[in-house]
Design a protein around this motif. Structure first.
Motif, short mmCIF file in Angstrom:
data_model
loop_
_atom_site.label_atom_id
_atom_site.label_comp_id
_atom_site.label_asym_id
_atom_site.label_seq_id
_atom_site.Cartn_x
_atom_site.Cartn_y
_atom_site.Cartn_z
N VAL A 187 -45.44 -53.40 -9.19
CA VAL A 187 -44.55 -52.48 -8.48
C VAL A 187 -45.08 -52.30 -7.07
N ASP A 188 -44.17 -52.28 -6.11
CA ASP A 188 -44.54 -52.11 -4.70
C ASP A 188 -44.89 -50.66 -4.40
N VAL A 189 -45.96 -50.46 -3.67
CA VAL A 189 -46.34 -49.16 -3.10
C VAL A 189 -46.22 -48.05 -4.15
N VAL A 190 -47.08 -48.08 -5.13
CA VAL A 190 -47.01 -47.10 -6.20
C VAL A 190 -48.43 -46.66 -6.57
N GLU A 191 -48.57 -45.37 -6.84
CA GLU A 191 -49.85 -44.88 -7.36
C GLU A 191 -50.05 -45.41 -8.78
N THR A 192 -51.25 -45.85 -9.05
CA THR A 192 -51.57 -46.40 -10.36
C THR A 192 -52.76 -45.65 -10.96
N ASP A 193 -53.04 -45.94 -12.19
CA ASP A 193 -54.16 -45.41 -12.97
C ASP A 193 -54.27 -43.90 -12.88
N ALA A 194 -55.40 -43.36 -12.48
CA ALA A 194 -55.66 -41.93 -12.66
C ALA A 194 -55.06 -41.04 -11.58
N THR A 195 -54.31 -41.62 -10.64
CA THR A 195 -53.63 -40.79 -9.64
C THR A 195 -52.12 -40.97 -9.77
N ASN A 196 -51.39 -40.01 -9.27
CA ASN A 196 -49.94 -40.03 -9.47
C ASN A 196 -49.25 -39.24 -8.36
N CYS A 197 -49.66 -39.50 -7.11
CA CYS A 197 -49.11 -38.75 -5.98
C CYS A 197 -47.99 -39.54 -5.30
N MET A 198 -47.37 -38.90 -4.35
CA MET A 198 -46.29 -39.51 -3.57
C MET A 198 -46.69 -39.56 -2.10
N ASN A 199 -46.17 -40.58 -1.39
CA ASN A 199 -46.36 -40.60 0.05
C ASN A 199 -45.50 -39.52 0.70
N MET A 200 -45.85 -39.18 1.92
CA MET A 200 -45.11 -38.14 2.63
C MET A 200 -43.83 -38.70 3.24
N PRO A 201 -42.69 -38.08 3.00
CA PRO A 201 -41.48 -38.51 3.72
C PRO A 201 -41.69 -38.38 5.23
#
Length: 559
Positions: A405-419
């Motif tokens: 998957v492109d540009v995605v948090e993986t494993d132990a983190t699950n955050c989002m980039n800032m709009p």
């Protein structure tokens, strides 16, 4: 599996789903009530419910690191403040990593849950606070050499006595130590609101089932998850499996790679992760206290044992960790730890990497495994201070049946980039470009996910800039013939025309007219590139994910 006669299996399942719903309602309250963009937009906060023994009862869909590191925090607070001495409405907080926390920006709040005057559970939240003091705005200085430089340390404290009496001394201390005190306290009170929602909802369940039955249901839920987890582990190939990966550097010694080595043993329903051989603790802030390694192991365990097992503290009873004292995963105080996320992610990837050869249908190629943390702090022309954080991801590793998957948090983190709009509203910076990074995903029968390319332009004022990166020197590995992902790269283009390459970690100053170009890493590929479907490759080229040159040179395309 037998359920005690006095517990109806249907009731048990209804209560389990209700508890998970409550945890997610807490999470929604936390995110919607917070002031800081790193929580409001980046989702860097988590909520959970616990038993009175300090075991996870139900978790929100949130940040695995938070959900796991809350466990030792809750246990420590319950040890210092026994539930028998708590009152309804009490709230407690702490953040000290050496007492069970994770790093100083992650402050945990817990509230005991009462039913008819009797404590029956605990609601808990953890939020990454945008600034808790220390030597640089954002409180993640990559050049820190001891924890005292990282911000405000809070031992287990009573924050509110009963339903109304907040400790004003604690509040004054916290406000005084943050560059953005109103935002800081806004996020703290969002945590209070989320904990209150959890306490009210669980107490309402007591009206249906009663205190004694509620506690019996809680215990049964944990026991069932433990049994299911051990059964799942017994069905996996038994033995010991190893893996080694590296972090770029520790922010101080920039040419010294950090070794993460693990031996994972599956035997008799146990999941043992032995990190003997991992680097000694480092001078910079990439050390991890044991709660972080625990988070890595818990995430990996849930990955390989199956989503049908309810996630709670019962699952984690099967885990054992061996963390040599004085290593980067078990440092001696006062070693700095603010950048521990990078090391937790690498430890998680190493555990999963150890299982890849025996579980090729479950574990894919290495993910980029970076959560690039950028912090921008300064003073506006009207005198207002600002601190804005940005969390950027790379690509995930390809799997046996699907591309990464492109540009995605993986494993132990699950955050989002800032709009972009939210970022530009909160800092005097313009984002000139935000796009997928072509050719960054590792080539393979299944292609690795792409990283991101983002460019920042400073409009006004002097800005303190923190860059906490990874994968600039150590690429994510491909699997079963797949190619490695492309490494990360960051350049600062100064207004005078000079350029500076960021060596993964840096704290520096930006001035008006300076530009920063960020390129995050791609995930590893899976399987030989020449086996990639021609139609999939044509789509990659048409969509700008793979260049025509790379399609010919690496994939063997003829058109």
């Amino acid at each position: 599996m037998t359920t005690p006669k006095h517990i109806d299996p249907v009731t048990l399942e209804v209560v389990r789903n209700k508890l998970e719903g409550i945890a997610n309602e807490m999470q929604s309250t936390l995110l919607r009530s917070s002031f800081s963009p790193i929580v409001r937009e980046g989702l860097d906060a988590s909520a959970s419910l616990f038993t009175l023994e300090g075991e996870s009862l139900a978790q929100a869909i949130a940040i695995p690191i938070h959900l796991a590191t809350l466990i030792p925090v809750v246990k420590r607070i319950l040890s210092d403040f026994p539930p028998s001495k708590m009152r309804e409405g009490d709230i407690y907080l702490m953040n000290d990593p050496y007492l069970g926390g994770t790093h100083l920006p992650d402050i945990a709040l817990i509230m005991p849950i009462f039913f008819q005057g009797q404590p029956i559970a605990v609601s808990a939240t953890m939020t990454h606070h945008q600034d808790v003091g220390g030597m640089s705005p954002g409180s993640i200085p990559t050049n820190a050499t001891e924890i005292f430089q990282e911000g405000l340390r809070l031992p287990p404290l009573k924050f509110r006595d009963g339903p109304e009496a907040f400790d004003q001394t604690v509040i004054r201390i916290m406000r005084l130590n943050s560059r953005i005190p109103d935002t800081f306290m806004g996020d703290i009170h969002a945590q209070v609101s989320a904990c209150t929602v959890g306490a009210r909802r669980v107490a309402a369940l007591g009206d249906v089932h009663g205190a004694e039955m509620m506690c019996a249901l809680f215990a049964e839920l944990l026991d069932r998850s433990e049994i299911m987890t051990r059964d799942a582990l017994m069905k996996l190939p038994q033995g010991t499996y190893t893996y080694v990966d590296f972090n770029d550097n520790d922010g101080i010694e920039l040419d010294k790679r950090i070794r993460i080595e693990v031996a994972v043993t599956l035997a008799d329903g146990r999941f043992v992760c032995d990190f003997t051989g991992t680097s000694d603790q480092v001078r910079g802030p990439f050390n991890v206290v044991p709660s972080g390694s625990q988070a890595a192991a818990y995430f990996a365990l849930r990955t390989i044992t199956g989503a049908e097992i309810p996630t709670n503290g019962g699952c984690f009873r099967a885990v054992d960790l061996i963390l040599p004292e004085g290593s980067i995963l078990n440092p001696v105080e006062p070693a700095p730890v603010n950048s521990r996320t990078a090391t937790i992610k690498r430890a998680t990837g190493a555990i999963l990497g150890a299982m890849r050869d025996v579980l090729p249908d479950v574990v894919g190629a290495d993910a980029a495994g970076e959560m690039l943390a950028l912090m921008f702090g300064g003073v506006r022309q009207d005198g207002r201070r600002y601190v804005v954080g940005e969390l950027l991801a790379g690509g995930s590793g390809a799997g046996p049946k699907s591309d990464g998957v492109d540009v995605v948090e993986t494993d132990a983190t699950n955050c989002m980039n800032m709009p972009v709009e939210a970022f530009e509203r909160d800092a005097p910076i313009r984002i000139l470009r935000s796009a997928l990074r072509r050719d960054s995903g590792g080539a393979g029968r299944q292609r690795g996910g792409l990283g991101i390319e983002r460019e920042y332009f400073v409009l006004e004022g002097e800005i303190t800039f923190t860059h906490r990166g990874e994968r600039h020197f150590c690429a994510p590995s491909g699997a079963f013939g797949g190619k490695d992902g492309i490494t990360a790269h960051t350049i600062i283009h100064r207004a005078d025309g000079t350029e500076e390459v960021v060596p993964s970690k840096l704290v520096t100053r930006l001035m008006p007219g300076d530009r920063v170009t960020i390129r995050t890493a791609g995930g590893g590929g899976f399987g030989p590139p020449t086996q990639r479907s021609r139609s999939a490759l044509r789509d990659d080229v048409a969509n700008g994910k793979v260049s025509a040159e790379k399609a010919r040179k690496i994939y063997g395309a003829r058109d």
